[in-house]
Design an enzyme around this catalytic site. Structure first.
Site, PDB file in Angstrom:
ATOM      1  N   GLU A  46       0.843  -1.193   0.000  1.00 60.53           N
ATOM      2  CA  GLU A  46       0.000   0.000   0.000  1.00 60.53           C
ATOM      3  C   GLU A  46       0.880   1.246   0.000  1.00 60.53           C
ATOM      4  O   GLU A  46       2.039   1.210   0.417  1.00 60.53           O
ATOM      5  CB  GLU A  46      -0.885  -0.023   1.259  1.00 60.53           C
ATOM      6  CG  GLU A  46      -1.890   1.109   1.344  1.00 60.53           C
ATOM      7  CD  GLU A  46      -2.897   0.913   2.477  1.00 60.53           C
ATOM      8  OE1 GLU A  46      -3.797   1.752   2.609  1.00 60.53           O
ATOM      9  OE2 GLU A  46      -2.784  -0.091   3.215  1.00 60.53           O
ATOM     10  N   ASN A 193     -12.394  -1.504  -0.785  1.00 60.60           N
ATOM     11  CA  ASN A 193     -11.622  -2.096   0.304  1.00 60.60           C
ATOM     12  C   ASN A 193     -12.230  -1.674   1.634  1.00 60.60           C
ATOM     13  O   ASN A 193     -12.507  -0.486   1.846  1.00 60.60           O
ATOM     14  CB  ASN A 193     -10.170  -1.611   0.250  1.00 60.60           C
ATOM     15  CG  ASN A 193      -9.413  -1.946   1.531  1.00 60.60           C
ATOM     16  OD1 ASN A 193      -8.996  -3.082   1.741  1.00 60.60           O
ATOM     17  ND2 ASN A 193      -9.250  -0.959   2.418  1.00 60.60           N
ATOM     18  N   GLU A 194     -12.462  -2.637   2.517  1.00 62.84           N
ATOM     19  CA  GLU A 194     -13.002  -2.360   3.851  1.00 62.84           C
ATOM     20  C   GLU A 194     -14.140  -1.340   3.772  1.00 62.84           C
ATOM     21  O   GLU A 194     -14.145  -0.315   4.467  1.00 62.84           O
ATOM     22  CB  GLU A 194     -11.889  -1.907   4.798  1.00 62.84           C
ATOM     23  CG  GLU A 194     -10.862  -3.004   5.028  1.00 62.84           C
ATOM     24  CD  GLU A 194      -9.859  -2.714   6.145  1.00 62.84           C
ATOM     25  OE1 GLU A 194      -9.894  -1.594   6.712  1.00 62.84           O
ATOM     26  OE2 GLU A 194      -9.044  -3.601   6.448  1.00 62.84           O
ATOM     27  N   GLU A 317      -5.959  -9.421   3.469  1.00 58.36           N
ATOM     28  CA  GLU A 317      -5.138  -8.732   4.472  1.00 58.36           C
ATOM     29  C   GLU A 317      -5.070  -9.603   5.705  1.00 58.36           C
ATOM     30  O   GLU A 317      -6.098  -9.923   6.309  1.00 58.36           O
ATOM     31  CB  GLU A 317      -5.703  -7.348   4.839  1.00 58.36           C
ATOM     32  CG  GLU A 317      -5.524  -6.299   3.759  1.00 58.36           C
ATOM     33  CD  GLU A 317      -5.897  -4.892   4.218  1.00 58.36           C
ATOM     34  OE1 GLU A 317      -5.746  -4.591   5.437  1.00 58.36           O
ATOM     35  OE2 GLU A 317      -6.343  -4.095   3.372  1.00 58.36           O
ATOM     36  N   GLN A 366       2.554  -6.126   5.328  1.00 52.98           N
ATOM     37  CA  GLN A 366       2.766  -5.686   3.948  1.00 52.98           C
ATOM     38  C   GLN A 366       4.208  -5.937   3.552  1.00 52.98           C
ATOM     39  O   GLN A 366       5.054  -6.057   4.423  1.00 52.98           O
ATOM     40  CB  GLN A 366       2.421  -4.224   3.795  1.00 52.98           C
ATOM     41  CG  GLN A 366       0.951  -3.922   3.984  1.00 52.98           C
ATOM     42  CD  GLN A 366       0.610  -2.454   3.693  1.00 52.98           C
ATOM     43  OE1 GLN A 366       1.426  -1.680   3.230  1.00 52.98           O
ATOM     44  NE2 GLN A 366      -0.610  -2.091   3.997  1.00 52.98           N
TER      45      GLN A 366
END
Length: 514
Positions: A46, A193-194, A317, A366
Site C-alpha cells: 500500500e 476495500n473495507e 489482508e 505488507q
C-alpha cells in the site's frame, strides 16, 4: 521399598511428560483433487509509510541497482520466493486514490495528501505504469483495488479499459501516448476495500448494491476476464458475509474477501514487536490460531449459498500488527519482525493450505517496511526477515495437491488456557515429491511426531528448520542472519512411516521423494 517407589514414580512422571510431548500425524491421499493455489502466497503493498516510497521505489541517487527507480535487490528477493501476486494501491489508500493522477509525465502529476497514513504528501510518481512494471519484473500477477469509497463507476470502468482493452478507444489512445502499446490484461480486481470502515462506512446491504453496480461496468475484454473480488468481512462479522452471499449473484464475483490481523494486545495498545514476555507470546499464538475458526465459519456460510465453491474466500489482508518501532512515525506502521512473527506466518499458511478448497487467494500485509514485512530497508541496506524465510520454505506448496492430514497434538498451556502445540499441512507436487510443513509453538519442549503416510511412495527425507534461541530473536542491519533456515536432521524413515523431533518454537519443512 521407598527407593523403589520413588524411582517408579520418577519413571512414571518421565513417561507422562514424554507422552504429553508426543504428536501423531496421518497424511492421506488426495481424493478430492483440491489444489493449494499459489495465490494463497500473495502479498500486499500500500501507499503507506516506506513500503512503496523508499521500499520498492527509491531515490534515483540511491547507490543500489535499479530499473528506473524500482529497487532490484528487493525484486530479486521476492522472485526467489515465487511471489504469485501483489495487491495495490491499498488498503485504505485505495479508496482515496484516483488513478488518472498517477499516469502521464511524472513532473505533471498532481500531488495529494495521504489522509489515512501520516498525512504526508503523495507525489504520484509511482502509479499504474510503475506498478505494472514492478509486477512484470517480479513475474507476478497484479491485483488492483479499485476506488469505491470516493470514486465512481465511470472511473473504475475507464481504469479497466485503460489496462485491458486492445481496440480503438480514448483510453487505449491515452495508454499508448503514455508509452504502453499492448494492454496488460489485469485479471484480479478488488471492488473497494473495507467498505464497512475506511472504504465508506457502508452497511452490508448498501455495499452489496454498490458492488453489483460496479461489477456490471467493470468489463471483460479479450484476453482479460476479470476476477472480481467483493469486499468481505472484518474478523468475525459473519452477518456481513451472509448478506453479500445472499445479495450478490455468484456469477458476478470471483472472490469475497476477509481481513484479520493478529494483534497481541488491544487496538489501542498493541504491544511491542520485540520486547514481550511469554504471556504475550502465548496470547499472540492463540489469536493467530483463531484464523482457523474464522475461515471455517465464513466458509460454512459461503457453502450454504455456494455449495460448489465457485466463489473463493480471499484473505487479502492478514498478519501480525504491533506498535511501531520507537521513534518512528506512528502513521508509517514500521515494526520489527521476530521469530514469533515467523511462527504466526507459518501457522496461518498451514491453515490456508488445509482450507484450499475455499481459500484461493491471500495477501500478507505488507511486503516492505510496513507491518509483517518480508523485507526491511535502510538507505542502501536491505535485510530479509524471519517471515521472509517462512515464505521461502513454504513456496513448495504452491499449486501442489493438498494431502489431507489428521493431527493429534499435545497442548501448550499458559495459566488456564491451552492451544495445540503443533500445526501442519502437506502436499504432493507434479513430480510426486511430498512436502510437509510443521510448526511447534511450544517454546520449551521438543515435540516427537509419529507420522503415518498412507499409500504414498517415498524413499528419502530431507529437511530445513527455522528457529532461534529466543522467540524475540530478530534480524538487524548489523546482524542480518540471526534467524534463517538451517539443515534439519531430526526426521527419520521408519518403514513407510516417519519419526520427527520438532525443536521448540520452530518451523520445519520436510521433503520426501523416491
Amino acid at each position: 521399598m521407598k527407593k523403589i517407589l520413588s524411582s517408579l514414580a520418577a519413571l512414571l512422571s518421565f513417561l507422562y511428560v514424554a507422552g504429553q510431548n508426543d504428536a501423531t500425524l496421518t497424511i492421506q491421499q488426495n481424493n478430492t483433487g483440491a489444489t493449494i493455489s499459489r495465490h494463497i502466497y500473495g502479498h500486499f503493498s500500500e501507499h503507506l509509510g516506506r513500503c512503496i516510497y523508499d521500499g520498492f521505489w527509491v531515490d534515483e541517487k540511491l547507490p543500489v541497482k535499479k530499473k528506473d527507480r524500482i529497487r532490484l535487490d528487493v525484486v530479486e528477493a521476492l522472485k526467489k520466493i515465487q511471489i504469485p501476486n501483489l495487491r495495490w494501491p491499498g488498503g485504505c489508500f485505495a479508496d482515496e486514490y484516483h488513478w488518472r493522477d498517477g499516469i502521464g509525465p511524472r513532473d505533471q502529476r498532481p500531488k495529494m495528501v495521504n489522509t489515512n497514513w501520516g498525512g504526508v504528501t503523495e507525489d504520484n510518481s509511482f502509479g499504474t505504469h510503475e506498478f505494472l512494471e514492478l509486477c512484470s519484473l517480479l513475474g507476478c500477477e497484479p491485483y488492483i483495488s479499485g476506488n469505491v469509497g470516493s470514486g465512481t463507476v465511470e472511473e473504475m470502468n475507464k481504469w479497466v479499459e485503460y489496462l485491458n482493452f486492445n481496440g480503438e478507444s480514448p483510453m487505449t489512445k491515452m495508454r499508448k501516448q503514455n508509452g504502453r502499446e499492448e494492454p496488460w490484461n489485469v485479471h484480479f480486481w478488488g471492488v473497494g476495500n473495507e467498505s464497512w470502515g475506511c472504504g465508506g462506512n457502508m452497511t452490508a446491504a448498501h455495499y452489496a448494491d454498490e458492488y453489483r453496480r460496479y461489477a456490471v461496468f467493470a468489463k471483460n475484454y479479450p484476453g482479460a476476464t476479470l476476477k472480481k473480488i467483493a469486499c468481505g468481512a472484518s474478523d468475525g462479522d459473519y452477518k456481513w458475509t451472509e448478506t453479500e452471499m445472499q445479495n450478490i449473484p455468484l456469477n458476478q464475483m470471483w472472490g469475497l474477501s476477509l481481513h484479520y490481523y493478529t494483534v497481541p494486545g488491544t487496538w489501542q495498545k498493541k504491544g511491542s514487536a520485540t520486547a514481550f514476555d511469554e504471556q504475550a507470546y502465548f496470547t499472540t499464538m492463540k489469536k493467530c490460531l483463531h484464523m482457523e475458526e474464522l475461515v471455517s465459519r465464513h466458509s460454512a456460510i459461503m457453502d450454504h449459498y455456494d455449495p460448489e465453491k465457485r466463489v473463493a474466500l480471499a484473505v487479502d489482508e492478514w498478519g501480525i500488527w504491533t506498535d511501531v518501532e520507537p521513534g518512528t512515525n506512528p502513521g508509517f506502521l514500521y515494526q520489527q519482525n521476530s521469530l514469533r512473527d515467523a511462527l504466526v506466518a507459518a501457522s496461518t499458511l498451514n491453515i490456508f493450505n488445509n482450507h484450499c478448497d475455499r481459500v484461493r487467494l491471500a495477501n500478507l500485509a505488507q511486503t516492505v517496511n510496513v507491518l509483517q514485512a518480508l523485507i526491511l530497508t535502510d538507505k542502501e541496506k536491505m535485510l530479509l526477515t524471519p517471515t521472509y524465510y517462512v515464505f521461502d520454505l513454504f513456496k513448495v506448496h504452491q499449486d501442489a495437491k493438498l494431502l489431507p492430514i489428521l493431527l493429534n497434538s499435545p497442548q501448550y498451556s499458559m495459566g488456564n488456557e491451552k492451544i495445540p502445540s503443533v500445526n501442519a499441512s502437506a502436499s504432493v507436487d507434479s513430480n510426486n515429491v511430498i512436502h510437509v510443513t510443521l510448526v511447534n509453538l511450544d517454546p520449551h519442549h521438543a515435540i516427537n511426531v509419529s507420522a503415518q503416510i498412507s499409500n504414498l511412495s517415498w524413499k528419502t527425507v530431507d529437511g530445513q528448520v527455522l528457529t532461534a534461541a529466543k522467540f524475540t530473536a530478530v534480524n538487524t542491519f548489523d546482524a542480518p542472519h540471526t534467524v534463517q533456515p538451517a539443515k534439519f536432521n531430526g526426521a527419520k524413515k521408519n518403514g513407510n512411516n516417519l519419526n520427527v523431533s520438532l525443536p521448540p518454537q520452530s518451523v520445519v519443512l520436510l521433503e520426501m521423494k523416491n
